[in-house]
Structure formats: C-alpha cells, structure tokens
Design an enzyme around this catalytic site. Structure first.
Site, PDB file in Angstrom:
ATOM      1  N   ASP A 112      13.780  17.566  10.797  1.00 61.20           N
ATOM      2  CA  ASP A 112      14.033  16.718  11.965  1.00 61.20           C
ATOM      3  C   ASP A 112      15.027  17.356  12.924  1.00 61.20           C
ATOM      4  OD1 ASP A 112      12.439  14.463  11.175  1.00 61.20           O
ATOM      5  OD2 ASP A 112      13.965  14.021   9.667  1.00 61.20           O
ATOM      6  N   ASP A 155       9.471   8.239  21.065  1.00 58.78           N
ATOM      7  CA  ASP A 155      10.862   7.876  21.421  1.00 58.78           C
ATOM      8  C   ASP A 155      11.119   7.635  22.906  1.00 58.78           C
ATOM      9  OD1 ASP A 155      11.385   8.378  18.764  1.00 58.78           O
ATOM     10  OD2 ASP A 155      12.789  10.026  19.121  1.00 58.78           O
TER      11      ASP A 155
HETATM   12  C1  BGC Z   1      10.240  18.507  16.610  1.00 59.30           C
HETATM   13  C2  BGC Z   1       9.036  19.332  16.964  1.00 59.30           C
HETATM   14  C3  BGC Z   1       8.160  19.509  15.738  1.00 59.30           C
HETATM   15  C4  BGC Z   1       7.809  18.171  15.142  1.00 59.30           C
HETATM   16  C5  BGC Z   1       6.966  18.278  13.899  1.00 59.30           C
HETATM   17  C6  BGC Z   1       9.799  17.212  15.989  1.00 59.30           C
HETATM   18  O1  BGC Z   1      10.915  16.497  15.576  1.00 59.30           O
HETATM   19  O2  BGC Z   1      10.996  18.264  17.754  1.00 59.30           O
HETATM   20  O3  BGC Z   1       9.439  20.577  17.437  1.00 59.30           O
HETATM   21  O4  BGC Z   1       6.982  20.206  16.064  1.00 59.30           O
HETATM   22  O5  BGC Z   1       8.979  17.459  14.854  1.00 59.30           O
HETATM   23  O6  BGC Z   1       7.651  18.845  12.835  1.00 59.30           O
END
Ligand code: BGC
Length: 458
Positions: free
Chosen positions: A397, A175
């Site tokens: 998410d 992103d």
């Molecule tokens: C989060 C992370 C997480 C990853 C995998 C991301 O959206 O910010 O903290 O480890 O997703 O689940």
C-alpha cells in the site's frame, strides 16, 4: 492510495444534514444494448499474467501450494501512470492485456478488470500514492488527453467492441470522490476536488460510449463514508458528478466498496450494531465511533438506498473488494461471546477486524485474504453483484519517509500513528520491519495474507 475515515463521533452528532429532495433522473437510465446487468455472471476471469508471475515466483521460493493457489484468481490491472497504458517495467500494456482477453473470449464471456487511477492531484489526503499529474487546469488537460483518451481509444477498438463476450470492468479512481466529500479541510483535497469531478465526468463520458465497458465508481468503505453525516453528502456528490455526464445516470453500472482496504464484508459475531450492552448501543464503542455500519454488506445496502433516493436507478450493482479483508488466523473469534458488559469490551471480544483503528489502511499486520471472487455472493436479490479482488494481494500500500528516502506516507510507518478526529491516537497497524513502496511486491505481506486467509487457501 489512502482510505481514511472522517472518524468524528462529535462531528457526526453535531452536523445537521437535512433530508434531500428526491430528484428525477436527468437522462435515460437504461443500459446500452449488448450490456448485461451483471458482467460477472457466467463469465470467466482474465488473469493478469504479470500478477500470476509475481505469485508463482513467491510460491516457488516458498514451496507453498497455498501461495500458488492465489494465482488462480482474478485481480485488478492498475493503470496507475500514463506509461502503464503502454506497458512499463516489463509489465504488459493495456492493448496486450486486451488481446489476451479477446483470445479468451473466443471460448465464452470473459471479464477483464482495469483500475483507472491517475487523476490530477491523486491521493490528496495521503502521500503513499501521490499522482504524477498536478492538480491544475493544465493537469486536467494532460489527464484527459494523455491518460483517458489513450485508454478509451484502446478499449474502443472495433476488434474489442465487436465481441460482446469481452466485458471490461472499469473501477474508476479509488478514493477521489470520497476525499471530495470528507477531506475539504485539507488544502490538497480542496484544490484537487474540481479536477477530480471534471476528470471523472470526462472518464465516464469516454468509457460509457464503449458498449462493453462497465463503470464502477469507488465509494470507499464503511469506516469512511458510513457515518450518516458522510453518507448523505456522498450520495449528493456522486449524483452531482454523474448527472453532469452526457449519459447521466446511464453512465454508471454501479459502485465498488473496500477497494484496497481491509474492512470485513461481514462481522459475523456483530450482526446488529444497535444491540444494547450495558445500556449503550454497540455502535457507541470507540472502535466504531457511532458509525452504524460495521461491515461492507450493511454499508453497501445503506449506500444503495442513499444513492437510489438521490436519483440513481434501482439497477445499480455493487462490488466488494475482498482481496484482503478475510481476517482469519489464530486471533479470529470463532463464536459470539456475550459475557462482556460494555460496548467496547463486547466489540473487542467479537470483531474479526483486528486493526487497532478502522482508519488504518496501510499494509495491515494480521490481515488475510478474503472470500474468493464470486458472482452474486448473496444471491440474486442482493445489490452486491460480485466479490472481486481489485488490490492484488502481496502488492504494498505504500512506504514511509525514512533515513534512506523522503518519499512516502507516515501513515505507513509501523512506528507511526493515526488519529481519529476526537483526540484518539492509534498505531498505524502496518507490518513492522518493512518499508515497501506502493504497488511493489511485498513478500512478507503476501505470506501473511495467505497464512491468515479466510476461508483458508489450500
Ligand atoms: C498503488 C498503485 C498500485 C496498486 C496495486 C496502489 O495503491 O498506488 O501504484 O498499482 O496499488 O498494487
């Protein structure tokens, strides 16, 4: 983590982006010795034991063989904090993962996937995955010395670099550069952008110096950078950052699209966005907002051409995160329906993407696990070199501010809305009834992703 588009048909039409000059590569663009063109080819997968445990616990609780089968597939290891490098909350650290992968490499080539995700001012356009490092000059120093240096010194240990069977795929800062391209109107993003650019330059310099590390930059997805008015500037932004590295274009092996997003790899019943319905092209439908790219395969092909014309070498490969973009289940169309007479109705009848809005990105209701990880899914001639599961299916998410806590992002609130930049307002599409922080296990989402997997899991 957010993945939102600049969904602006009016803007897409009004912005004039001139043809950019084709610039020659500033540095060598040949890969390092020991480096292969496609790290996934002929390699086994390193399975993250922490994720395997999450999946098995859920599958045991539910007595589900389909759920248990998810544990057989590789997922990304997210180094989402400085502490995660050493291991935090009972999870393995990077060195422990690398030692296990090294043991596996005794039997032949193996790929381990890490996600580098801790830039200063991370996730500037959203609040779900706000970073721990401030977007300041001091923050950049922290990122370089406390985050990237420890990762690079671990990966650079001679016991790992000495084994060319061990291939490390690094997904770099999801992103971040997409936000630099489309979200400059948000103060948090304009502040963070120089630190994103310098941070990624530093990361590429450090990781490219390690011969068995393969660097992939995140290009968001078709519903974010797909508009012509975004794609050209995106090509320029990626080229600017990569050209600045010591190795120039050689620092990058390729790009990844759809990281942690839900956009389909293909829209099987909408293969041509230009088809005329009722005298209008399909891409004029509100769901697509004049974006020509309905899916990741067509988007990646266009992005490939853009990047190569901006100076990247023709060898660059593309990964697609298919962990949650399957869109199976009862609402998936099974054949093309040519009866609708407007683009909007035609698209609604034929698209597999069931989101209310393509800019929805948080814990999408009705989504399913997508195609399994696979090398060369479209054959040897295609620029897509692998399907991968970077977002571990079942990890949230993000959460949203509620009575019990202030943290989170309203775009994750099932009762909240997203807007398209043209005055349109849509449901966030998030699964109702839950509020789970980013990265944490989300059992109800996992069950839904398994139930709606396409192809089905058995
Ligand atoms: C989060 C992370 C997480 C990853 C995998 C991301 O959206 O910010 O903290 O480890 O997703 O689940």
């Amino acid at each position: 983590m957010t993945l939102r588009p600049l969904a602006a048909a009016a803007l897409a039409a009004a912005t004039t982006i001139g043809l950019f000059a084709v610039a020659p590569a500033t540095a060598t663009s040949s890969p390092l010795a020991g480096h292969v063109a496609n790290p996934y080819l002929g390699a086994s997968s390193y399975l993250n034991p922490d994720y395997v445990s999450e999946v098995k616990a859920q599958a045991n609780a539910d007595g589900s063989a389909a759920e248990a089968s998810v544990a057989n597939y590789q997922t990304g290891i997210w180094l989402d904090t400085m502490a995660a490098i050493g291991g935090v909350g009972g999870r393995l650290g990077l060195r422990a993962h690398m030692d296990k992968a090294l043991a596996q490499a005794a039997k032949g080539p193996v790929v381990i996937e890490i996600v580098v995700y801790d830039l200063p001012g991370r996730d500037c356009a959203a609040l779900a995955s706000n970073g721990e490092i401030p977007a300041t000059t001091a923050g950049l120093t922290t990122y370089e010395s406390q985050y990237i240096d420890p990762i690079a010194s671990t990966l650079g240990s001679s016991k790992y670099t000495g084994n060319s069977n061990l291939r490390v795929v690094a997904v770099i800062e999801p992103d971040s550069l997409p936000n630099a391209v489309t979200n400059q109107s948000k103060p948090a993003c304009s502040t963070a952008t120089p630190f994103y650019e310098q941070g990624i330059e530093y990361t590429l310099n450090k990781l490219h110096a390690i011969p068995n590390v393969y660097n992939y930059l995140d290009i968001a997805h078709s519903a974010w950078l797909g508009w012509d008015s975004n794609m050209g500037p995106a090509g320029q932004e990626f080229a600017k950052v990569v050209r600045a590295t010591t190795g120039g274009f050689a620092s990058v092996d390729g790009f990844i699209s759809d990281t942690a997003n839900y956009t389909p790899t293909t829209e099987p019943f909408l293969p041509d966005s230009g088809i005329q319905v009722g005298g209008q092209p399909l891409f004029s439908a509100n769901f697509y907002q004049w974006n020509h790219y309905f899916d990741e395969h067509t988007y990646d092909t266009a992005m490939y051409n853009t990047l190569v014309s901006t100076g990247f070498p023709s060898r660059i490969g593309f990964l697609i995160d298919t962990s949650r973009n399957g869109w199976g289940g009862p609402n998936r169309p099974t054949r093309v329906d040519t009866s609708p007479t407007t683009p909007g109705a035609y698209v609604a009848a034929n698209k597999i993407d069931q989101r209310p809005f393509r800019g929805d990105w948080c814990n999408q209701n009705g989504a399913g696990i997508g195609t399994r990880p696979q090398a060369q899914p479209f054959g040897t001639a295609d620029h897509v070199i692998a399907f991968v599961w970077i977002k571990p299916p079942g990890e949230s998410d993000g959460d949203y501010p509620s009575g019990s806590h202030t943290h989170g992002d309203p775009h994750c609130d099932p009762a909240g809305t997203n807007t398209d930049g043209n005055g349109g307002t849509y449901s966030t599409g998030s699964i109702p009834g839950y509020d789970v922080p980013a990265g944490q296990w989300f059992a109800a989402q996992f069950k839904q992703l398994v139930a709606n997997a396409y192809p089905a899991l058995s």
